[in-house]
Scaffold this motif. Structure first.
Motif, PDB file in Angstrom:
ATOM      1  N   LYS A 199      46.829  21.804  67.978  1.00  0.00           N
ATOM      2  CA  LYS A 199      45.656  22.316  68.683  1.00  0.00           C
ATOM      3  C   LYS A 199      44.771  21.189  69.203  1.00  0.00           C
ATOM      4  O   LYS A 199      44.189  21.284  70.286  1.00  0.00           O
ATOM      5  CB  LYS A 199      44.865  23.248  67.768  1.00  0.00           C
ATOM      6  CG  LYS A 199      45.592  24.566  67.515  1.00  0.00           C
ATOM      7  CD  LYS A 199      44.850  25.439  66.544  1.00  0.00           C
ATOM      8  CE  LYS A 199      43.639  26.049  67.214  1.00  0.00           C
ATOM      9  NZ  LYS A 199      42.970  27.027  66.338  1.00  0.00           N
ATOM     10  N   THR A 200      44.669  20.097  68.455  1.00  0.00           N
ATOM     11  CA  THR A 200      43.868  18.958  68.881  1.00  0.00           C
ATOM     12  C   THR A 200      44.444  18.335  70.147  1.00  0.00           C
ATOM     13  O   THR A 200      43.709  18.044  71.094  1.00  0.00           O
ATOM     14  CB  THR A 200      43.789  17.898  67.762  1.00  0.00           C
ATOM     15  OG1 THR A 200      43.183  18.491  66.621  1.00  0.00           O
ATOM     16  CG2 THR A 200      43.007  16.680  68.204  1.00  0.00           C
ATOM     17  N   ILE A 201      45.744  18.139  70.181  1.00  0.00           N
ATOM     18  CA  ILE A 201      46.390  17.548  71.361  1.00  0.00           C
ATOM     19  C   ILE A 201      46.233  18.475  72.554  1.00  0.00           C
ATOM     20  O   ILE A 201      45.947  18.025  73.670  1.00  0.00           O
ATOM     21  CB  ILE A 201      47.881  17.253  71.086  1.00  0.00           C
ATOM     22  CG1 ILE A 201      48.037  16.255  69.936  1.00  0.00           C
ATOM     23  CG2 ILE A 201      48.571  16.735  72.346  1.00  0.00           C
ATOM     24  CD1 ILE A 201      47.327  14.950  70.125  1.00  0.00           C
ATOM     25  N   MET A 202      46.372  19.776  72.344  1.00  0.00           N
ATOM     26  CA  MET A 202      46.207  20.732  73.440  1.00  0.00           C
ATOM     27  C   MET A 202      44.783  20.661  73.997  1.00  0.00           C
ATOM     28  O   MET A 202      44.582  20.653  75.217  1.00  0.00           O
ATOM     29  CB  MET A 202      46.542  22.145  72.963  1.00  0.00           C
ATOM     30  CG  MET A 202      48.012  22.335  72.649  1.00  0.00           C
ATOM     31  SD  MET A 202      48.378  23.871  71.794  1.00  0.00           S
ATOM     32  CE  MET A 202      48.287  25.022  73.138  1.00  0.00           C
ATOM     33  N   THR A 203      43.798  20.580  73.122  1.00  0.00           N
ATOM     34  CA  THR A 203      42.405  20.495  73.546  1.00  0.00           C
ATOM     35  C   THR A 203      42.128  19.184  74.275  1.00  0.00           C
ATOM     36  O   THR A 203      41.429  19.177  75.295  1.00  0.00           O
ATOM     37  CB  THR A 203      41.468  20.629  72.334  1.00  0.00           C
ATOM     38  OG1 THR A 203      41.744  21.853  71.670  1.00  0.00           O
ATOM     39  CG2 THR A 203      40.014  20.582  72.750  1.00  0.00           C
ATOM     40  N   GLU A 204      42.678  18.084  73.775  1.00  0.00           N
ATOM     41  CA  GLU A 204      42.510  16.795  74.446  1.00  0.00           C
ATOM     42  C   GLU A 204      43.042  16.848  75.863  1.00  0.00           C
ATOM     43  O   GLU A 204      42.408  16.333  76.789  1.00  0.00           O
ATOM     44  CB  GLU A 204      43.232  15.686  73.682  1.00  0.00           C
ATOM     45  CG  GLU A 204      42.538  15.224  72.434  1.00  0.00           C
ATOM     46  CD  GLU A 204      43.325  14.157  71.694  1.00  0.00           C
ATOM     47  OE1 GLU A 204      44.458  13.814  72.114  1.00  0.00           O
ATOM     48  OE2 GLU A 204      42.816  13.663  70.679  1.00  0.00           O
ATOM     49  N   ARG A 205      44.185  17.449  76.049  1.00  0.00           N
ATOM     50  CA  ARG A 205      44.792  17.528  77.380  1.00  0.00           C
ATOM     51  C   ARG A 205      43.957  18.394  78.318  1.00  0.00           C
ATOM     52  O   ARG A 205      43.837  18.081  79.500  1.00  0.00           O
ATOM     53  CB  ARG A 205      46.219  18.058  77.281  1.00  0.00           C
ATOM     54  CG  ARG A 205      47.133  17.043  76.639  1.00  0.00           C
ATOM     55  CD  ARG A 205      48.549  17.527  76.574  1.00  0.00           C
ATOM     56  NE  ARG A 205      49.387  16.519  75.921  1.00  0.00           N
ATOM     57  CZ  ARG A 205      50.661  16.706  75.648  1.00  0.00           C
ATOM     58  NH1 ARG A 205      51.268  17.838  75.948  1.00  0.00           N
ATOM     59  NH2 ARG A 205      51.351  15.746  75.066  1.00  0.00           N
ATOM     60  N   VAL A 206      43.381  19.455  77.799  1.00  0.00           N
ATOM     61  CA  VAL A 206      42.515  20.297  78.623  1.00  0.00           C
ATOM     62  C   VAL A 206      41.282  19.509  79.063  1.00  0.00           C
ATOM     63  O   VAL A 206      40.865  19.572  80.223  1.00  0.00           O
ATOM     64  CB  VAL A 206      42.102  21.586  77.859  1.00  0.00           C
ATOM     65  CG1 VAL A 206      40.995  22.309  78.571  1.00  0.00           C
ATOM     66  CG2 VAL A 206      43.313  22.473  77.665  1.00  0.00           C
ATOM     67  N   ARG A 207      40.680  18.765  78.150  1.00  0.00           N
ATOM     68  CA  ARG A 207      39.501  17.975  78.477  1.00  0.00           C
ATOM     69  C   ARG A 207      39.803  16.894  79.496  1.00  0.00           C
ATOM     70  O   ARG A 207      39.018  16.632  80.395  1.00  0.00           O
ATOM     71  CB  ARG A 207      38.906  17.349  77.210  1.00  0.00           C
ATOM     72  CG  ARG A 207      38.216  18.351  76.347  1.00  0.00           C
ATOM     73  CD  ARG A 207      37.541  17.678  75.181  1.00  0.00           C
ATOM     74  NE  ARG A 207      36.873  18.671  74.351  1.00  0.00           N
ATOM     75  CZ  ARG A 207      36.350  18.432  73.194  1.00  0.00           C
ATOM     76  NH1 ARG A 207      36.401  17.209  72.689  1.00  0.00           N
ATOM     77  NH2 ARG A 207      35.758  19.378  72.491  1.00  0.00           N
ATOM     78  N   VAL A 208      40.956  16.231  79.359  1.00  0.00           N
ATOM     79  CA  VAL A 208      41.325  15.186  80.305  1.00  0.00           C
ATOM     80  C   VAL A 208      41.539  15.775  81.692  1.00  0.00           C
ATOM     81  O   VAL A 208      41.078  15.215  82.686  1.00  0.00           O
ATOM     82  CB  VAL A 208      42.600  14.435  79.824  1.00  0.00           C
ATOM     83  CG1 VAL A 208      43.178  13.565  80.914  1.00  0.00           C
ATOM     84  CG2 VAL A 208      42.269  13.602  78.590  1.00  0.00           C
ATOM     85  N   SER A 209      42.218  16.910  81.746  1.00  0.00           N
ATOM     86  CA  SER A 209      42.455  17.534  83.053  1.00  0.00           C
ATOM     87  C   SER A 209      41.160  18.045  83.669  1.00  0.00           C
ATOM     88  O   SER A 209      40.995  18.050  84.882  1.00  0.00           O
ATOM     89  CB  SER A 209      43.482  18.656  82.941  1.00  0.00           C
ATOM     90  OG  SER A 209      42.982  19.709  82.143  1.00  0.00           O
ATOM     91  N   ALA A 210      40.195  18.454  82.845  1.00  0.00           N
ATOM     92  CA  ALA A 210      38.908  18.919  83.371  1.00  0.00           C
ATOM     93  C   ALA A 210      38.101  17.747  83.927  1.00  0.00           C
ATOM     94  O   ALA A 210      37.390  17.899  84.926  1.00  0.00           O
ATOM     95  CB  ALA A 210      38.127  19.607  82.264  1.00  0.00           C
ATOM     96  N   LYS A 211      38.196  16.585  83.309  1.00  0.00           N
ATOM     97  CA  LYS A 211      37.494  15.400  83.797  1.00  0.00           C
ATOM     98  C   LYS A 211      38.064  14.920  85.122  1.00  0.00           C
ATOM     99  O   LYS A 211      37.351  14.413  85.974  1.00  0.00           O
ATOM    100  CB  LYS A 211      37.544  14.270  82.771  1.00  0.00           C
ATOM    101  CG  LYS A 211      36.609  14.450  81.616  1.00  0.00           C
ATOM    102  CD  LYS A 211      36.653  13.245  80.711  1.00  0.00           C
ATOM    103  CE  LYS A 211      35.711  13.397  79.545  1.00  0.00           C
ATOM    104  NZ  LYS A 211      35.741  12.218  78.671  1.00  0.00           N
ATOM    105  N   GLN A 212      39.377  15.047  85.281  1.00  0.00           N
ATOM    106  CA  GLN A 212      40.030  14.576  86.484  1.00  0.00           C
ATOM    107  C   GLN A 212      39.779  15.498  87.674  1.00  0.00           C
ATOM    108  O   GLN A 212      39.877  15.078  88.808  1.00  0.00           O
ATOM    109  CB  GLN A 212      41.537  14.438  86.253  1.00  0.00           C
ATOM    110  CG  GLN A 212      41.875  13.328  85.295  1.00  0.00           C
ATOM    111  CD  GLN A 212      43.351  13.269  84.993  1.00  0.00           C
ATOM    112  OE1 GLN A 212      44.121  14.113  85.406  1.00  0.00           O
ATOM    113  NE2 GLN A 212      43.758  12.246  84.249  1.00  0.00           N
ATOM    114  N   ALA A 213      39.460  16.742  87.422  1.00  0.00           N
ATOM    115  CA  ALA A 213      39.273  17.701  88.512  1.00  0.00           C
ATOM    116  C   ALA A 213      37.918  17.593  89.167  1.00  0.00           C
ATOM    117  O   ALA A 213      37.043  16.949  88.880  1.00  0.00           O
ATOM    118  CB  ALA A 213      39.422  19.119  87.973  1.00  0.00           C
TER     119      ALA A 213
END
Length: 71
Positions: free
Chosen positions: A57-71
């Motif tokens: 769940k932590t890795i999934m959340t990290e990936r969501v946050r990274v993709s949100a920053k890039q958008a």
């Protein structure tokens, strides 16, 4: 089954992570059921599964946050 390494979890695709999470939740349910009926022998496995779920769940959340920053 040994504890999952964080590097192994990071190497998985989002679909693999989701599948891993589903499998871990099923295992967690089975372990809780075994504990309730008095059939559980590997009591430490409950803790390992719980932590593996948290890792996924932590890795999934990290990936969501990274993709949100890039958008």
């Amino acid at each position: 089954m040994a504890q999952t390494k964080i590097a192994d979890v990071r190497a998985k695709t989002p679909d693999e992570l989701q599948e891993m999470l589903v499998n871990l939740r099923k295992e967690q349910f089975n372990l809780r059921f075994q504990r309730a009926t008095g059939q559980l022998e590997a009591t430490g496995r409950i803790k390992e599964v719980r932590r593996d779920i948290a890792r996924a769940k932590t890795i999934m959340t990290e990936r969501v946050r990274v993709s949100a920053k890039q958008a």
